[in-house]
Every structure is written in C-alpha cells, then in structure tokens.
Write an enzyme that holds these catalytic residues in place. Structure first.
Site, PDB file in Angstrom:
ATOM      1  N   SER A 127       0.762  -0.984   0.256  1.00  0.00           N
ATOM      2  CA  SER A 127      -0.292  -0.059   0.241  1.00  0.00           C
ATOM      3  C   SER A 127       0.813   1.513  -0.343  1.00  0.00           C
ATOM      4  CB  SER A 127      -0.838   0.431   1.272  1.00  0.00           C
ATOM      5  OG  SER A 127      -1.590   1.312   1.697  1.00  0.00           O
ATOM      6  N   TYR A 152      -2.645   0.024  10.262  1.00  0.00           N
ATOM      7  CA  TYR A 152      -2.252  -0.806   8.779  1.00  0.00           C
ATOM      8  C   TYR A 152      -1.374  -0.989   8.068  1.00  0.00           C
ATOM      9  CZ  TYR A 152      -3.812  -0.782   3.619  1.00  0.00           C
ATOM     10  OH  TYR A 152      -4.083  -1.542   2.286  1.00  0.00           O
TER      11      TYR A 152
END
Length: 335
Positions: A127, A152
């Site tokens: 990501s 995350y």
C-alpha cells in the site's frame, strides 16, 4: 496456468480473477466473506465468476493455518496473487487485532504455502500507506518507508519485509505492489467515492477532512488490474550484483521486487468531489472537518520503474472513472 487469488470476493481480487479467466487460466479464489462491509456486495462480485468453468471458490480465512496448508496440498497451484487481508486505514485505529490476524498471521500462512509447494511467483498487495511521514514527492520505491502512521500501514510494511526474508532464504520470487487509492465500479463502501455518492444521493452532507486540503493519486480499477496482470508475468530473479549500501530497497540480491502502482498524477480532493458532483448533477453538502488520525496529506506515485518493467501506463481520467462508478452505483442500487 493455475492461480490462487486471495481476497477473490474483494474489489481488486474479483476483477483480477475475471481477467485471468478471460485469458484462459484456472483460478482458485478464496475469501472469508467477513462483515467488514456488505457481504451481499462481495457475493455479487463473486456471482459471475462462479458461472465460469475454470473458477472455484472456497470460503476460507487466511488466519486458519490448517485450512491454508490443506489448500496448497490439494491444489496444484503455480502462482499466487495475494490480495486478501484486512483493508482500511481508519478501521485499524478501532480494531487493530483484525489486522494482526489477517495481514500478519494470514500472510505468513500464504508465504509458508508458497515455500512448501515451490510457487513460481507470489504477487502481493502492499500500500501507498507505507510511505507514512515521508515528505518527498512523488513517492518513489527508492525512498525509506520506516515511519508508518497507522497499524494498517505497518502491516503492509511488514508484508514486504516478510516477503524479502522468504525470497532470501528460500528463493521464492516475490513482487509487492504498493496500491494508490483504487476506485471504480464495485468499489468498497468504506472508500471516499462510495461514501460520498451514497450521502449525496440521500441528500446528506459528506465529511471532508483537513478542510479539503488533501490530494490523492486516484487510480481506476481497470488500470490497476492491468498492472497486476502484467507484473505477475515478470518473475523476479536473484541479482548477485545488488549491494545494500547503494542499491534501491525495492530490489535485492534475492528474487524480490517492490513497485508503486498508481496513476502518477495526484488530484486535489475538492476537484475529485467536483467531478462527482458533475457526474451526479447534484452539489454536495459538505462538513469541513479537521485532519483525521492515520491520514496523510498527499499521495503521489512515481511509477517509472513499473513502466520500465512492463510498460504500465494508466489511461483512465478521473472524470471518466467517476462517471463509470456513478453509472454502476445507480444501476446496482437502482437509484
């Protein structure tokens, strides 16, 4: 070729599976169909795939070690595209253990399956969030990614490190893709475009963080999937000439690569909202709010290395991409 696609009921996973099937491959798709967002939406994504002769779906949790081990033992899988895991930056502030279970424990289970069964290539989702506190723009894979600002993001950084260790120790070819704000038809309900569209059509105000002073490298789903499909054909090889003192962290002496996959052209949030307003024909009511914890001000992908590797070059404009989403949304929800 026989592929395992994890997160096959997800936004990107369903589309990747669709394209692989169209190319004549066989796909085993797994997903735990959790209720992080609408299970009905996930099942609707799966529905056309289930009608394909060369697609088989297994409801399975990545964190279930025995089930993952059994899957790899039973299926003659050749390549893995790992898109499963717990998504969402903001949710990681509320439920961090879900990320540990799925993105860490689940990921090591996939790595072990690849090791035990000598998988040709593991492509996995990282990501843009890994860039964290980085200020330099655009984000390049040669940049350090040591200061994530959400759990995350930390789990995505961990996935890259875990991949490298397996590439180094066991020679497993791995490629990480740092996704930049993917949007389009069948998108996730927790993403801005979906939430904005739903609120505007209901006559409700949308929440605009940092008073609109944000920009994102919005990347259309078809462009993303084309990049995934192209890169899975480029299997990394060991590079004995690579030197940690001078080489980019996106490569290694091991068969390991990391790429950004984005549009390469950040869009101001307010411009994105205007594109949505134009597509809907409705002006949005706006709640202008402070910056949210875990968010970054700007994302911007340097995709030159991905272009050089596979000729990746996104083609979809934001207005066309937003129009496609709105058309899908109105048709799917009959509104």
């Amino acid at each position: 070729m026989k592929y395992l696609v994890t997160g096959a009921a997800g936004f990107i996973g369903a589309k990747v599976s669709e394209v692989l099937l169209k190319q004549g491959h066989e796909v085993v798709g797994i997903d735990n169909l959790n209720n992080y967002y609408s299970v009905a939406l996930k099942q609707a994504r799966l529905s056309p795939l289930l009608q394909q002769a060369h697609f088989r779906f297994i409801k399975l949790d990545l964190a279930d070690r025995n089930a993952i081990t059994e899957l790899f033992a039973k299926e003659p899988i050749q390549r893995v595209i790992h898109l499963g895991g717990q998504a969402g930056v903001r949710y990681s502030l509320e439920n961090p253990l879900a990320y540990a279970d799925s993105n860490l424990v689940g990921y090591i289970n996939i790595l072990e399956g690849c090791r035990q069964h000598k998988i040709e290539h593991l492509v996995y989702a990282s990501s843009s969030s890994v860039y964290g506190l980085n200020q330099k723009m655009p984000f390049a894979t040669s940049d350090a990614t040591d200061h994530p600002i959400s759990l995350y993001a930390a789990t995505k950084k961990a996935s890259e490190l875990m991949a490298h260790s397996y590439s180094h120790l066991y020679g497993i070819p791995t490629t990480g893709l740092r996704f930049f704000t993917v949007y389009g038809p069948w998108g996730r309900p927790d993403m801005a475009l979906f939430k904005f569209t739903k609120a505007i059509l209901a006559g409700e105000a949308i929440d605009v963080y940092n008073y609109g002073n944000l920009s994102r490298d919005f990347t259309y789903i078809d462009d993303i999937v084309e990049g995934v499909i192209r890169i899975q054909e480029q299997i990394p090889t060991a590079n004995p000439d690579w030197d940690a003192r001078h080489g980019t962290p996106a490569q290694s002496s091991a068969p390991y690569r990391v790429f950004n996959i984005g549009n390469g052209s950040p869009v101001q949030l307010m411009d994105f909202i205007r594109a949505l307003e134009e597509s809907l024909g409705i002006e949005a009511k706006k709640n202008m709010l402070e910056m949210q914890a875990g968010d970054v001000h700007t994302t911007w992908a340097d995709t030159q290395d991905l272009f050089e590797a596979v000729g990746y070059q996104p083609k979809t404009s934001v207005q066309n991409g937003v129009n496609a989403f709105v058309s899908w949304y109105r048709n799917y929800y009959q509104c």
